[in-house]
Scaffold this active site. Structure first.
Site, PDB file in Angstrom:
ATOM      1  N   ARG A 160       0.882  -1.063   0.055  1.00  0.00           N
ATOM      2  CA  ARG A 160      -0.095  -0.002   0.066  1.00  0.00           C
ATOM      3  C   ARG A 160       0.993   1.091   0.000  1.00  0.00           C
ATOM      4  O   ARG A 160       1.940   1.331   0.585  1.00  0.00           O
ATOM      5  CB  ARG A 160      -1.034  -0.009   1.200  1.00  0.00           C
ATOM      6  CG  ARG A 160      -1.949  -1.355   1.346  1.00  0.00           C
ATOM      7  CD  ARG A 160      -2.706  -1.070   2.667  1.00  0.00           C
ATOM      8  NE  ARG A 160      -3.546  -2.397   2.853  1.00  0.00           N
ATOM      9  CZ  ARG A 160      -3.102  -3.549   3.290  1.00  0.00           C
ATOM     10  NH1 ARG A 160      -1.834  -3.606   3.860  1.00  0.00           N
ATOM     11  NH2 ARG A 160      -4.094  -4.554   3.606  1.00  0.00           N
ATOM     12  N   LYS A 182      -1.927  -2.779   7.900  1.00  0.00           N
ATOM     13  CA  LYS A 182      -3.154  -2.271   8.569  1.00  0.00           C
ATOM     14  C   LYS A 182      -3.144  -3.074  10.041  1.00  0.00           C
ATOM     15  O   LYS A 182      -2.695  -4.406   9.845  1.00  0.00           O
ATOM     16  CB  LYS A 182      -4.319  -2.537   7.779  1.00  0.00           C
ATOM     17  CG  LYS A 182      -4.622  -1.600   6.641  1.00  0.00           C
ATOM     18  CD  LYS A 182      -5.745  -1.904   5.841  1.00  0.00           C
ATOM     19  CE  LYS A 182      -6.109  -0.856   4.916  1.00  0.00           C
ATOM     20  NZ  LYS A 182      -7.331  -1.155   4.134  1.00  0.00           N
ATOM     21  N   HIS A 254      -2.669   2.917  -5.931  1.00  0.00           N
ATOM     22  CA  HIS A 254      -3.193   1.588  -5.294  1.00  0.00           C
ATOM     23  C   HIS A 254      -3.251   0.803  -6.659  1.00  0.00           C
ATOM     24  O   HIS A 254      -3.093  -0.498  -6.423  1.00  0.00           O
ATOM     25  CB  HIS A 254      -4.424   1.862  -4.932  1.00  0.00           C
ATOM     26  CG  HIS A 254      -4.577   0.527  -3.875  1.00  0.00           C
ATOM     27  ND1 HIS A 254      -4.212   0.601  -2.660  1.00  0.00           N
ATOM     28  CD2 HIS A 254      -5.558  -0.448  -4.158  1.00  0.00           C
ATOM     29  CE1 HIS A 254      -4.577  -0.462  -1.997  1.00  0.00           C
ATOM     30  NE2 HIS A 254      -5.626  -1.083  -2.802  1.00  0.00           N
ATOM     31  N   ARG A 257      -0.631  -2.046  -6.625  1.00  0.00           N
ATOM     32  CA  ARG A 257      -0.778  -3.118  -5.785  1.00  0.00           C
ATOM     33  C   ARG A 257      -1.671  -3.998  -6.688  1.00  0.00           C
ATOM     34  O   ARG A 257      -1.339  -5.029  -6.656  1.00  0.00           O
ATOM     35  CB  ARG A 257      -1.436  -2.563  -4.697  1.00  0.00           C
ATOM     36  CG  ARG A 257      -2.000  -3.477  -3.769  1.00  0.00           C
ATOM     37  CD  ARG A 257      -2.469  -2.897  -2.571  1.00  0.00           C
ATOM     38  NE  ARG A 257      -2.951  -3.802  -1.321  1.00  0.00           N
ATOM     39  CZ  ARG A 257      -2.299  -4.602  -0.483  1.00  0.00           C
ATOM     40  NH1 ARG A 257      -1.045  -4.479  -0.355  1.00  0.00           N
ATOM     41  NH2 ARG A 257      -2.805  -5.283   0.247  1.00  0.00           N
ATOM     42  N   HIS A 280      -3.466  -9.361   2.964  1.00  0.00           N
ATOM     43  CA  HIS A 280      -4.899  -9.399   2.994  1.00  0.00           C
ATOM     44  C   HIS A 280      -5.012 -10.313   4.414  1.00  0.00           C
ATOM     45  O   HIS A 280      -4.423 -11.230   4.742  1.00  0.00           O
ATOM     46  CB  HIS A 280      -5.495 -10.089   2.032  1.00  0.00           C
ATOM     47  CG  HIS A 280      -5.590  -9.197   0.794  1.00  0.00           C
ATOM     48  ND1 HIS A 280      -5.815  -9.749  -0.301  1.00  0.00           N
ATOM     49  CD2 HIS A 280      -5.430  -7.724   0.868  1.00  0.00           C
ATOM     50  CE1 HIS A 280      -5.894  -8.614  -1.283  1.00  0.00           C
ATOM     51  NE2 HIS A 280      -5.602  -7.564  -0.409  1.00  0.00           N
ATOM     52  N   TYR A 289      -9.348 -10.526  -7.657  1.00  0.00           N
ATOM     53  CA  TYR A 289      -8.488 -10.258  -8.824  1.00  0.00           C
ATOM     54  C   TYR A 289      -8.780 -11.346  -9.755  1.00  0.00           C
ATOM     55  O   TYR A 289      -8.351 -11.395 -11.017  1.00  0.00           O
ATOM     56  CB  TYR A 289      -6.968 -10.523  -8.334  1.00  0.00           C
ATOM     57  CG  TYR A 289      -6.510  -9.248  -7.241  1.00  0.00           C
ATOM     58  CD1 TYR A 289      -6.110  -8.260  -7.951  1.00  0.00           C
ATOM     59  CD2 TYR A 289      -6.637  -9.588  -5.870  1.00  0.00           C
ATOM     60  CE1 TYR A 289      -5.937  -7.119  -7.038  1.00  0.00           C
ATOM     61  CE2 TYR A 289      -6.035  -8.412  -5.345  1.00  0.00           C
ATOM     62  CZ  TYR A 289      -5.722  -7.380  -5.814  1.00  0.00           C
ATOM     63  OH  TYR A 289      -5.545  -6.155  -4.741  1.00  0.00           O
TER      64      TYR A 289
END
Length: 327
Positions: A160, A182, A254, A257, A280, A289
């Protein structure tokens, strides 16, 4: 009383740090929600913010605030839902503080649902488009070399933008970069030898110490996401001259990514590995994806055998079914 409402808000944000230990990003998002909410309530009630009381925070007031976000501030449904999540957290906190007068209002607020939203198809760059973007950076200038390294790291790591902008030289070891994602989750991602050499050259030429940020401004803090986005926009305008497929598309930081994940998927890397690579929390997040890759869908379609033709029905057609089908 207004003092009670103000005290509960202060206690709520104190609990986010001490009891729940939420990340600074989450606390900042909650803070922004209440700054908007309190200003909205004060305007609706025609009173000062410090004079707001807890009973003014009703379900109807929250619904009006959410409508204000969408229709006046033109926020997306995702932003609306994020604001509602912060209000839900506060309502649960107040109920937990044994505020009997707020119990009914709090339950009504918690019953306000998040809106369903259309999930857009992920956009990504082809390898040729990535090469065109990197080739459009001016390596003769310091800003161009910085942009080239930034975009290279975004694509190489699949990180990110917030993770890459906070990188420090001490977090690179044996061709591995440690990203801080995150929820305070950390992960190690391998980088190419060329990327490592470019990082070393950048640090050496700019005298960047081990604990300093790779992409810092003159104050020593990381450059902003907005600043990085402006650099990407300028680079895209230059790259579009030699790569027409970049014209008229919405490409953000982004998108690199997405490109990393898609190219790993097309190379045959398993989805659970890609999920770990991207950080993730749930592997199901990575399934998007697959939805975006039309080429893989076409290959799957070609593996299916052609279905046999439908046989004629010998039975008489139902008039009732015909009526229902015509509705």
């Amino acid at each position: 009383m207004s003092s009670t409402f103000s005290l509960l808000i202060q206690q709520f944000f104190g609990s986010l740090r001490t009891q729940r230990n939420l990340s600074p990003h989450t606390i900042s998002a909650y803070r922004d929600t209440f700054r908007l909410l309190l200003r909205f309530l004060a305007e609706e009630q025609r009173t000062a913010i410090d004079q707001l009381t807890l009973d003014m925070l009703s379900a109807d007031a929250v619904l009006a605030f959410l409508e204000h976000l969408e229709n006046v501030r033109n926020n997306t449904i995702r932003t609306r839902n994020a604001r509602l999540a912060a209000i839900h957290a506060f309502a649960r906190f107040v109920i937990g503080q044994k505020a009997p007068d707020f119990l009914v209002a709090g339950q009504r607020i918690l019953a306000i649902p998040c809106k369903r939203t259309v999930k857009p198809v992920l956009g990504f760059l082809s390898r040729e488009e990535v090469d065109a973007v990197l080739g459009a950076t001016d390596l003769a200038t310091r800003s161009g070399r910085r942009d080239h390294l930034l975009f290279t790291l975004l694509y190489n790591t699949g990180g990110r933008i917030s993770e890459v902008l906070r990188l420090k030289p001490c977090e690179v070891n044996n061709r591995t970069v440690r990203l801080h994602g995150k929820g305070r989750k950390e992960r190690d991602v391998p980088i190419w030898p060329a990327t490592q050499r470019e990082m070393h050259a950048w640090c050496r030429s700019n005298q960047i110490g081990p604990t300093q940020y790779l992409f810092a401004n003159r104050h020593g803090t990381p450059i902003t996401r907005k600043g990085a986005a402006l650099r990407l926009s300028a680079t895209l305008r230059s790259a579009a001259k030699t790569c027409p497929s970049l014209r008229g598309r919405k490409i953000t930081l982004h998108t690199f990514r997405h490109a990393t994940a898609m190219h790993l998927l097309q190379a045959g890397v398993a989805l659970p590995i890609i999920a770990l690579w991207l950080g993730h929390e749930q592997p199901v997040t990575t399934h998007g994806y697959v939805e975006a890759d039309l080429k893989m869908k076409e290959q799957c379609l070609n593996t299916l055998e052609r279905l046999p033709g439908a046989k004629r029905q010998s039975k008489a057609r139902s008039h009732l079914l015909a009526f229902l089908e015509a509705l």
